[in-house]
Each structure stands twice: as C-alpha cells, then as structure tokens.
Design a protein around this motif. Structure first.
Motif, PDB file in Angstrom:
ATOM      1  N   ALA A  63       0.745  -1.410  -0.495  1.00  0.00           N
ATOM      2  CA  ALA A  63       0.193  -0.663  -0.176  1.00  0.00           C
ATOM      3  C   ALA A  63       0.980   1.143   0.171  1.00  0.00           C
ATOM      4  O   ALA A  63       0.264   2.132  -0.248  1.00  0.00           O
ATOM      5  CB  ALA A  63      -0.871   0.279   1.083  1.00  0.00           C
ATOM      6  N   TYR A  64       1.914   1.589   0.728  1.00  0.00           N
ATOM      7  CA  TYR A  64       3.013   2.062   0.943  1.00  0.00           C
ATOM      8  C   TYR A  64       3.388   2.933  -0.873  1.00  0.00           C
ATOM      9  O   TYR A  64       3.541   3.873  -1.280  1.00  0.00           O
ATOM     10  CB  TYR A  64       4.004   2.181   2.069  1.00  0.00           C
ATOM     11  N   LYS A  68      -1.573   4.545  -1.505  1.00  0.00           N
ATOM     12  CA  LYS A  68      -2.315   4.683  -0.833  1.00  0.00           C
ATOM     13  C   LYS A  68      -2.506   5.866   0.268  1.00  0.00           C
ATOM     14  O   LYS A  68      -1.983   6.334   0.703  1.00  0.00           O
ATOM     15  CB  LYS A  68      -3.585   3.660  -0.693  1.00  0.00           C
ATOM     16  N   THR A  70      -3.572   7.496   2.990  1.00  0.00           N
ATOM     17  CA  THR A  70      -3.691   7.811   4.434  1.00  0.00           C
ATOM     18  C   THR A  70      -4.705   8.310   5.399  1.00  0.00           C
ATOM     19  O   THR A  70      -4.733   8.041   6.629  1.00  0.00           O
ATOM     20  CB  THR A  70      -2.157   7.456   5.314  1.00  0.00           C
ATOM     21  N   HIS A  71      -5.055   8.507   4.417  1.00  0.00           N
ATOM     22  CA  HIS A  71      -6.438  10.024   5.211  1.00  0.00           C
ATOM     23  C   HIS A  71      -7.778  10.030   4.472  1.00  0.00           C
ATOM     24  O   HIS A  71      -7.625   9.658   3.335  1.00  0.00           O
ATOM     25  CB  HIS A  71      -6.180  11.577   5.235  1.00  0.00           C
ATOM     26  N   LEU A 157      -7.536   3.159   3.129  1.00  0.00           N
ATOM     27  CA  LEU A 157      -7.145   4.094   3.297  1.00  0.00           C
ATOM     28  C   LEU A 157      -5.655   4.352   3.421  1.00  0.00           C
ATOM     29  O   LEU A 157      -4.981   4.907   4.128  1.00  0.00           O
ATOM     30  CB  LEU A 157      -7.886   4.682   4.833  1.00  0.00           C
ATOM     31  N   GLY A 158      -4.806   2.601   3.620  1.00  0.00           N
ATOM     32  CA  GLY A 158      -3.532   2.579   3.388  1.00  0.00           C
ATOM     33  C   GLY A 158      -3.612   2.517   4.662  1.00  0.00           C
ATOM     34  O   GLY A 158      -1.995   2.320   5.189  1.00  0.00           O
ATOM     35  N   HIS A 159      -4.216   1.486   5.632  1.00  0.00           N
ATOM     36  CA  HIS A 159      -3.747   1.789   6.920  1.00  0.00           C
ATOM     37  C   HIS A 159      -4.129  -0.728   7.227  1.00  0.00           C
ATOM     38  O   HIS A 159      -5.082  -0.484   8.113  1.00  0.00           O
ATOM     39  CB  HIS A 159      -5.003   2.129   8.287  1.00  0.00           C
ATOM     40  N   TYR A 347     -11.033   7.413  -3.742  1.00  0.00           N
ATOM     41  CA  TYR A 347      -9.454   6.620  -3.403  1.00  0.00           C
ATOM     42  C   TYR A 347      -9.191   5.635  -3.803  1.00  0.00           C
ATOM     43  O   TYR A 347      -8.122   4.572  -2.848  1.00  0.00           O
ATOM     44  CB  TYR A 347     -10.510   6.217  -2.149  1.00  0.00           C
TER      45      TYR A 347
END
Length: 378
Positions: A63-64, A68, A70-71, A157-159, A347
C-alpha cells in the motif's frame, strides 16, 4: 508510475548503506532492467507481482509503495480514523448507554451499503460507534461484521496494520462458521495488501479445504467456499503462480455452476460473475491483456456483483484496453466508472495509475485531461 518510481528510489537510497539497483533487483528476484524502468517511470514493468516483490524486498507494505491514501478526503465532524482506532483498540472501559441490538444491526446493514458504494468518509463516522456499542452489548455477530467492514475500509485508506487488528478481532467473536469464512476472506485480502501474497493464499486455501461442502450442502455454504477459492486465486496470481490461480478458478467455476446463480451471502458475492471477474483480474496480473478482454465477454449481462466490485472489474478492463493501445476504450470505461461510483474512485490507486498512463500519451484527449484533473493525477 513516476510516483511509484520515486518511492522506490527514495526507499532504496535512504538505506544505510545505500541499496543499489542491482542489490534491490537481486533481493526482489527481478531483473535490474525492471528496477531501472520503474524508477524512470516507464509503464512496461508495473505488474502487480513485480511491485509486490519489490515492496517485500524494500520491507514496506505494498500500500505504501503504490501510494494508497492514508487520510479521509473530508474532516469528519464526528468519528474519523482516530476514533475508529480507539474503538478497535480501547484501553479503558467504554462508557455510554446501551444501544438496542436491532438498531446496531440496522446500522451495520447501512454500513455495508456505504462500503459497496465507496463512501469511506461516512463509514469512518458511523463505525466507531457501532463497534463500541456492539462490544458493550455483547452482540458478537454484529461486532464481527462491523469490525470486518472496518478492516476492509482501512485497507482502502492505507492502514493495513490496523486493518489486520480489526479482522483478528472479528474472528475472535464470530461463531457462525459461514460468517467466519467471510471474515477469513477479508483477512486474506488484507494480507495481500501487506505484500504477503503467500500468506494470503495459505489463509484462503486452508479455510476452503476445511469447509469444502458435501454434495447436498446448503447453497450459502457452497457460496462461501467458492468465494474463498477465488480469493485464493487472486492471491496466487499476485504471488506469480498463474498455474495455482487457474486451478483454484476452475474449482470455483464448478462451485458457481453448482449454484446456478449469483449469490450474496454474509455480504460476500459469489457466482459465475465473481469467477469471471477474477479470471479477468488474474489475466491482467499476468500481463495477458488480450486474454483478459476475451474472458470479460463471459460476464453475465445481469450480474450480482456489488457496485464497487463491478467498478473494480471495469478498471481491469480499462487497464487492459490501455495496454493494448485502445486509449479511447480505456477512457470510455473510466468515465463510466467515475459516473457510477465517484466516491470509490477518488480513493483508489489503480484507476489513478491507468489515468496517468493515458495522460502520458502524446496527445491525451480533453476527457482524459479532465478526469486526471478531478482525480489529482499529473
């Protein structure tokens, strides 16, 4: 590709000692030419198994690497990502009046609708309260579904790490074996988004083997089993094992034919439409874009796929069109996706990368330029 290439360069260069392109290529098991092309922003090397291998070699989540978000796009008046984190990982006894189980169940139904249309801002507002309320009320099935929705939302959301916490909590309280199968499918998908494709395959296939239905099994049991098979196939393709992916898809197709129609049990779609969608996805991952478009012709006209799943399928088609030089077809499909699920599209990194590819053409059309502007690409 320019953004991904820049991240690869930064992650490689900031290591102590500095990681050379050759060392990165050796660690990832790809050619040095692939690393060079990616860092130069050239599109031809950006297949998912390649990016997954490089992410693993760089010790970062996929994802990083693909950027992606993240907020949230909005700043919520209530709830939000921090509230969701607190709800999933409370450190003090939660206070508040008990919420009736029927009300919690109704909110979960609405949350699934929001998820399938890509309204992650709304989900971040309602899920913290549902998760906390279900924990206080001791309604395990409601809590499990709410945590499952949270896990799936957090991936977008990248988490991914918090997402895995959410799915683990869902599995802790999910007693219904078919609900557990649905959550395990989500768990496999979360692992896949952490560049853990082998773990994702093992998770889905192990669960599928454990619940393989007998000849007279209930349709919902066949459906949940089939979904685990296609989930495993998706992960196998990203692990670079096309043979395993095809074997799992053949078994899934048999389950879909056995059902005779698309189903959506435990908010998990399965049927011929889902199998066709994943066959297209596997072909795209393998870089066989002509095969992807050929397979797509098998998609039933009346599909039971949820809205976001149909959108994801269409982005696969747009990507295949773009790689085959059919930029007008790719543009048409992407604009259709934007009209249908604008919230979801904002997103997603995949449609953004396809738009970026079209934008890099010698003379991008006004439609592509407008779409790129609305998505913040370029």
């Amino acid at each position: 590709m320019n953004e991904i290439g820049s991240r690869i360069y930064e992650l490689r260069s900031e290591r102590m000692p500095r990681l050379t392109q050759r060392e990165l290529s050796d660690r990832a098991g790809v050619s040095i030419d692939v690393v060079q092309r990616l860092e130069q922003g050239r599109k031809s090397s950006a297949r998912l198994p390649t990016l997954t291998a490089i992410a693993t070699a760089l010790d970062v989540d996929l994802a990083y690497l693909v950027g992606k978000p993240t907020h949230l796009q909005s700043v919520p008046a209530g709830g939000g990502l921090l509230a969701l984190r607190r709800a999933l990982t409370p450190v003090v006894d939660e206070q508040g009046d008990p919420v009736p189980a029927d009300e919690l169940r109704g909110t979960v139904v609405d949350a699934w609708d929001a998820y399938w249309r890509g309204d992650y801002d709304l989900l971040s507002t309602v899920l913290p309260g549902v998760i906390s309320g279900a924990r206080r009320a001791g309604t395990g099935a409601v809590f499990a579904e709410a945590a499952q929705i949270a896990a799936a939302t957090l991936v977008h959301l990248g988490h991914a790490d918090l997402s895995l916490v959410a799915v683990d909590q869902a599995l802790t309280v999910a007693e219904d074996p078919l609900l557990r199968a649905a959550v395990i499918g989500t768990q496999s998908w979360v692992l896949l988004n952490q560049a853990r494709s082998d773990d994702a395959v093992a998770t889905a296939v192990r669960a599928a083997d454990a619940m393989e239905p007998r000849r007279k099994a209930a349709p919902e049991a066949v459906s949940m089993w089939g979904n685990l098979l296609v989930t495993g196939a998706t992960a196998a393709a990203r692990a670079g094992d096309d043979d395993e992916a095809q074997d799992l898809l053949r078994a899934a197709h048999g389950a879909a034919v056995r059902l005779g129609k698309d189903r959506n049990d435990y908010n998990t779609a399965f049927g011929v439409s889902q199998v066709v969608m994943q066959r297209v996805d596997v072909a795209v991952v393998a870089g066989d874009y002509a095969r992807a478009l050929d397979v797509a012709a098998d998609m039933p006209r009346r599909t039971g796929l949820p809205l976001a799943a149909r959108a994801r399928h269409k982005v696969d088609l747009a990507h295949a069109h773009a790689r085959l030089g059919r930029s007008r077809d790719a543009e048409r499909v992407l604009l259709e996706v934007e009209r249908t699920v604008p919230q979801w599209m904002r997103y997603q990194t995949f449609p953004r990368s396809v738009v970026g590819e079209l934008l890099s053409a010698r003379r991008p059309s006004p439609g592509v330029r407008g779409l790129a502007r609305r998505l913040g690409v370029g």
